[in-house]
Scaffold this motif. Sequence first.
Motif, PDB file in Angstrom:
ATOM      1  N   UNK A 163     -25.948 -57.299   3.776  1.00  0.00           N
ATOM      2  CA  UNK A 163     -27.124 -57.331   4.654  1.00  0.00           C
ATOM      3  C   UNK A 163     -28.028 -56.109   4.527  1.00  0.00           C
ATOM      4  N   UNK A 164     -29.271 -56.322   4.968  1.00  0.00           N
ATOM      5  CA  UNK A 164     -30.267 -55.262   5.098  1.00  0.00           C
ATOM      6  C   UNK A 164     -30.718 -55.194   6.557  1.00  0.00           C
ATOM      7  N   UNK A 165     -31.543 -54.192   6.868  1.00  0.00           N
ATOM      8  CA  UNK A 165     -32.167 -54.081   8.186  1.00  0.00           C
ATOM      9  C   UNK A 165     -33.548 -53.468   8.000  1.00  0.00           C
ATOM     10  N   UNK A 166     -34.295 -53.277   9.067  1.00  0.00           N
ATOM     11  CA  UNK A 166     -35.665 -52.724   8.992  1.00  0.00           C
ATOM     12  C   UNK A 166     -36.555 -53.612   8.126  1.00  0.00           C
ATOM     13  N   UNK A 167     -36.542 -54.884   8.392  1.00  0.00           N
ATOM     14  CA  UNK A 167     -37.217 -55.854   7.539  1.00  0.00           C
ATOM     15  C   UNK A 167     -38.708 -55.561   7.383  1.00  0.00           C
ATOM     16  N   UNK A 168     -39.400 -55.190   8.445  1.00  0.00           N
ATOM     17  CA  UNK A 168     -40.840 -54.906   8.317  1.00  0.00           C
ATOM     18  C   UNK A 168     -41.082 -53.725   7.381  1.00  0.00           C
ATOM     19  N   UNK A 169     -40.237 -52.719   7.441  1.00  0.00           N
ATOM     20  CA  UNK A 169     -40.376 -51.575   6.539  1.00  0.00           C
ATOM     21  C   UNK A 169     -40.099 -51.985   5.097  1.00  0.00           C
ATOM     22  N   UNK A 205     -29.103 -55.897  12.489  1.00  0.00           N
ATOM     23  CA  UNK A 205     -29.565 -54.591  12.956  1.00  0.00           C
ATOM     24  C   UNK A 205     -28.503 -53.489  12.981  1.00  0.00           C
ATOM     25  N   UNK A 206     -27.245 -53.825  12.812  1.00  0.00           N
ATOM     26  CA  UNK A 206     -26.170 -52.844  12.916  1.00  0.00           C
ATOM     27  C   UNK A 206     -26.193 -51.902  11.714  1.00  0.00           C
ATOM     28  N   UNK A 207     -26.191 -50.575  11.946  1.00  0.00           N
ATOM     29  CA  UNK A 207     -26.244 -49.629  10.826  1.00  0.00           C
ATOM     30  C   UNK A 207     -24.912 -49.555  10.079  1.00  0.00           C
ATOM     31  N   UNK A 208     -24.962 -49.039   8.859  1.00  0.00           N
ATOM     32  CA  UNK A 208     -23.735 -48.901   8.070  1.00  0.00           C
ATOM     33  C   UNK A 208     -22.909 -47.703   8.529  1.00  0.00           C
ATOM     34  N   UNK A 209     -21.696 -47.684   8.074  1.00  0.00           N
ATOM     35  CA  UNK A 209     -20.871 -46.480   8.208  1.00  0.00           C
ATOM     36  C   UNK A 209     -21.308 -45.521   7.108  1.00  0.00           C
ATOM     37  N   UNK A 210     -20.934 -44.258   7.260  1.00  0.00           N
ATOM     38  CA  UNK A 210     -21.282 -43.242   6.257  1.00  0.00           C
ATOM     39  C   UNK A 210     -20.038 -42.405   5.953  1.00  0.00           C
ATOM     40  N   UNK A 211     -19.049 -43.082   5.364  1.00  0.00           N
ATOM     41  CA  UNK A 211     -17.763 -42.453   5.083  1.00  0.00           C
ATOM     42  C   UNK A 211     -17.628 -41.965   3.644  1.00  0.00           C
ATOM     43  N   UNK A 267     -20.466 -58.967   3.411  1.00  0.00           N
ATOM     44  CA  UNK A 267     -20.285 -58.672   4.835  1.00  0.00           C
ATOM     45  C   UNK A 267     -21.573 -58.923   5.617  1.00  0.00           C
ATOM     46  N   UNK A 268     -21.420 -59.566   6.746  1.00  0.00           N
ATOM     47  CA  UNK A 268     -22.531 -59.818   7.651  1.00  0.00           C
ATOM     48  C   UNK A 268     -22.448 -58.918   8.883  1.00  0.00           C
ATOM     49  N   UNK A 269     -21.515 -57.970   8.897  1.00  0.00           N
ATOM     50  CA  UNK A 269     -21.282 -57.145  10.080  1.00  0.00           C
ATOM     51  C   UNK A 269     -22.201 -55.928  10.162  1.00  0.00           C
ATOM     52  N   UNK A 270     -22.546 -55.329   9.008  1.00  0.00           N
ATOM     53  CA  UNK A 270     -23.359 -54.107   8.990  1.00  0.00           C
ATOM     54  C   UNK A 270     -24.339 -54.150   7.826  1.00  0.00           C
ATOM     55  N   UNK A 271     -25.521 -53.616   8.041  1.00  0.00           N
ATOM     56  CA  UNK A 271     -26.515 -53.521   6.972  1.00  0.00           C
ATOM     57  C   UNK A 271     -26.158 -52.364   6.041  1.00  0.00           C
ATOM     58  N   UNK A 272     -26.412 -52.546   4.759  1.00  0.00           N
ATOM     59  CA  UNK A 272     -26.192 -51.485   3.781  1.00  0.00           C
ATOM     60  C   UNK A 272     -27.487 -50.802   3.359  1.00  0.00           C
ATOM     61  N   UNK A 273     -28.629 -51.442   3.601  1.00  0.00           N
ATOM     62  CA  UNK A 273     -29.905 -50.972   3.058  1.00  0.00           C
ATOM     63  C   UNK A 273     -30.992 -51.227   4.090  1.00  0.00           C
TER      64      UNK A 273
END
Length: 182
Positions: free
Chosen positions: A109-115, A130-136, A82-88
Motif C-alpha cells: 500500500x501507499x498513502x498521501x494519494x493527493x501528494x 492511511x496507516x504509516x509504516x514501521x521504521x525498524x 500487506x494491506x495493514x500499513x503503507x510503505x510509500x
Amino acid sequence: MSLSNPPATCAINTCDFCDQHGEAIERGDLRVLPPVFRHYGRQGVFFGEIVTLRCLEDNALLRATLQQAGMQRVLVVDGGASMARALFGGQLSELAVRNGWAGVVIDGCVRDVQELQACAIGVRALACVPVPPRKLGTGERDQPVHIQGVRVLPGEWLYADADGIVVSAQALHRPRAGAEPI
C-alpha cells in the motif's frame, strides 16, 4: 521545489512488447504482472532498470534506497501484499523525484494519494491505506522477489503503461528518432 523528471526519450507500449516478443514470454524472459496494481503517481508511463527490495510494513530500507541516485531506475518493492500499513507516501515520492528515480511498484500500500498524484513519478501499488509504516530497518535489497507470484530480478527491466506492467530480462525500448540513446 520542482517535482518533475525529464520526459522519457522513448516511446513504450506494453501491448507491442508482448506482441513482438512471444518467444520471450514462452521462455519466461518477459513476464506480465497481474492487473491488480493501481496508478497513483502523475507519470502514467514509466520504465527503467529494476532495483528490488523486500520489506514488510517497514520502509526504513525503502527510504535509504531512495536517498541514493536513482539514475531513472524503477524500485520494485515486495511488501508481502500487506494491506495493514503503507510503505510509500508523499515525502518519499518527492525524495524519489529529487534523486532521479523513474518509478516505484509496490506489492503493498501507499498513502498521501493527493501528494503522489502531484509528483511526476510513476507509482503503482495495490491500494492506499492511511496507516504509516514501521521504521525498524528490516528487509533485503537486490534479491530476487516475487510480486503477485511473478519472479522479478534486480537488473531486469520494468515497463508500465495504461495497459499493464511487464518485466523483461533485457531492455526492450528504443530511443525515439533524434533522441540520444539511453
